[in-house]
Design an enzyme around this catalytic site. Structure first.
Site, mmCIF file in Angstrom:
data_model
loop_
_atom_site.group_PDB
_atom_site.id
_atom_site.type_symbol
_atom_site.label_atom_id
_atom_site.label_comp_id
_atom_site.label_asym_id
_atom_site.label_seq_id
_atom_site.Cartn_x
_atom_site.Cartn_y
_atom_site.Cartn_z
ATOM 1 C CB CYS A 235 58.123 -1.036 -18.491
ATOM 2 S SG CYS A 235 59.994 -0.453 -19.014
ATOM 3 C CG HIS B 12 57.478 -3.562 -22.654
ATOM 4 N ND1 HIS B 12 56.612 -2.742 -22.274
ATOM 5 C CD2 HIS B 12 58.703 -2.854 -22.345
ATOM 6 C CE1 HIS B 12 57.322 -1.337 -22.041
ATOM 7 N NE2 HIS B 12 58.744 -1.781 -21.873
ATOM 8 C CD GLU C 221 53.645 -4.393 -22.810
ATOM 9 O OE1 GLU C 221 53.822 -5.115 -22.199
ATOM 10 O OE2 GLU C 221 54.111 -3.340 -23.069
#
Ligand code: GLN
Length: 189
Positions: free
Chosen positions: A79, A168, A170
């Site tokens: 991002c 994302h 994560e």
């Protein structure tokens, strides 16, 4: 293996948790001294790319990080991190400029500014993708490989050992993107 995570602003914690879950140690980079060690990989997290770029300069991290990227440290940029790596930023400033793509910031408009989907990631399969006020990649240039697209918009690329994604990985339970990144490092060590 030791991974550096840029932690001047934004979402470094989720990346750290992922790496811990996968049994890999990391150093969070908040100031110049944190860059003293030697690292096998670098993560540039999401957040606010303009704030991150300003802090990178102010904290005197720029030259060292840019040199490590140019010298070929594997990078996972998510991002805002993708925006920092991009060679050209539509309507914004470039930071490291090492990834030959043009990105557009906040590209999904107001209605779609945050959303979750599942899409095919080259070499991995279908993965969950969380987009938060995400950029998209408008153009890829010489030698940059497209890894994923969502609704016809490029969402992930690889250029050598630099991986850039507009979403994302994560933030989802799925670990395969981080795993693939770590495996790509293991094959080099
Ligand atoms: N909109 C942010 C930017 O332009 C990126 C958002 C994110 O990292 N989730 O920097």
């Amino acid at each position: 293996m030791q991974i550096a995570i840029l932690a001047v602003q934004g979402g470094s914690i989720e990346h750290r948790r992922k790496l811990e879950k996968l049994g890999v140690s990391c150093t969070e980079i908040r100031k110049k001294e944190d860059l003293k060690g030697s690292f096998d990989g670098l993560i540039l997290p999401g957040g606010e790319s303009t704030a991150q770029a300003r802090l990178i300069r102010r904290l005197d991290l720029y030259d060292s990080l840019k040199k490590q990227i140019q010298d070929g440290i594997p990078v996972l940029a998510t991002c805002a991190g993708l925006i920092l790596l991009a060679e050209e930023v539509g309507g914004g400033q470039t930071c490291f400029g090492t990834l030959p793509v043009r990105v557009k910031r906040n590209a999904y408009g107001r209605q779609l500014s945050s959303f979750h989907t599942t899409a095919e990631m080259k070499g991995i399969g279908k993965v969950p993708m969380t987009f938060i006020r995400a950029p998209y990649i408008e153009e890829v240039r010489d030698g940059c490989e497209i890894l994923a697209s969502v609704d016809g918009k490029i969402a992930a690329v690889r250029y050598g050992v630099q991986y850039g994604m507009s979403f994302h990985p994560e933030l989802d339970e799925d670990d395969r993107i981080h795993e693939a990144f770590l495996n790509s490092i293991r094959t080099r060590i």
